[in-house]
Design a protein around this motif. Structure first.
Motif, PDB file in Angstrom:
ATOM      1  N   PHE A  64      -5.522  -7.443 -12.112  1.00 25.93           N
ATOM      2  CA  PHE A  64      -4.135  -6.988 -11.972  1.00 25.93           C
ATOM      3  C   PHE A  64      -4.050  -5.474 -12.081  1.00 25.93           C
ATOM      4  O   PHE A  64      -3.282  -4.824 -11.370  1.00 25.93           O
ATOM      5  N   GLN A  68      -2.452  -3.070  -9.272  1.00 26.24           N
ATOM      6  CA  GLN A  68      -1.321  -2.199  -9.611  1.00 26.24           C
ATOM      7  C   GLN A  68      -1.657  -0.738  -9.354  1.00 26.24           C
ATOM      8  O   GLN A  68      -0.817   0.030  -8.870  1.00 26.24           O
ATOM      9  N   THR A  69      -2.894  -0.349  -9.675  1.00 25.12           N
ATOM     10  CA  THR A  69      -3.316   1.030  -9.433  1.00 25.12           C
ATOM     11  C   THR A  69      -3.288   1.340  -7.941  1.00 25.12           C
ATOM     12  O   THR A  69      -2.799   2.394  -7.518  1.00 25.12           O
ATOM     13  N   ILE A  71      -1.461  -0.122  -5.584  1.00 26.62           N
ATOM     14  CA  ILE A  71      -0.075  -0.064  -5.113  1.00 26.62           C
ATOM     15  C   ILE A  71       0.595   1.251  -5.536  1.00 26.62           C
ATOM     16  O   ILE A  71       1.254   1.920  -4.736  1.00 26.62           O
ATOM     17  N   LEU A  72       0.415   1.633  -6.791  1.00 27.85           N
ATOM     18  CA  LEU A  72       1.016   2.873  -7.279  1.00 27.85           C
ATOM     19  C   LEU A  72       0.517   4.082  -6.501  1.00 27.85           C
ATOM     20  O   LEU A  72       1.298   4.923  -6.044  1.00 27.85           O
TER      21      LEU A  72
END
Length: 92
Positions: A64, A68-69, A71-72
């Protein structure tokens, strides 16, 4: 001036962020807790990471985290590309 492809620029940023995340994971796996603390304390001069580094990160949490990294960083890269393109003057 050249226009940036916003999606490709965001993708490049996302992959770079994911690569940095993987590098962090490799440091933590190979150096252990004390080595990781030494590494990050020297990298983040002036900050003491002794109390914030934990080694019991599950595989699911790591997966995860890398998603998330990505996407950010994709959003950051896409915004930079879009803002750059918005500043260019259009030649007609």
């Amino acid at each position: 001036m050249y226009r940036l492809n916003v999606k490709k620029f965001g993708f490049a940023f996302g992959l770079t962020g994911a690569l940095i995340y993987l590098g962090c994971m490799i440091v933590m796996i190979t150096a252990g807790q004390e080595g990781s603390i030494t590494f990050f304390n020297s990298l983040l001069h002036g900050l003491d990471t002794t109390n914030i580094i934990r080694m019991d990160v599950s595989l699911l949490e790591a997966i995860f985290g890398i998603i998330q990294t990505f996407i950010l960083w994709w959003l950051i890269g896409a915004c930079i590309g879009a803002f750059y393109n918005a500043q260019l003057k259009v030649n007609k």
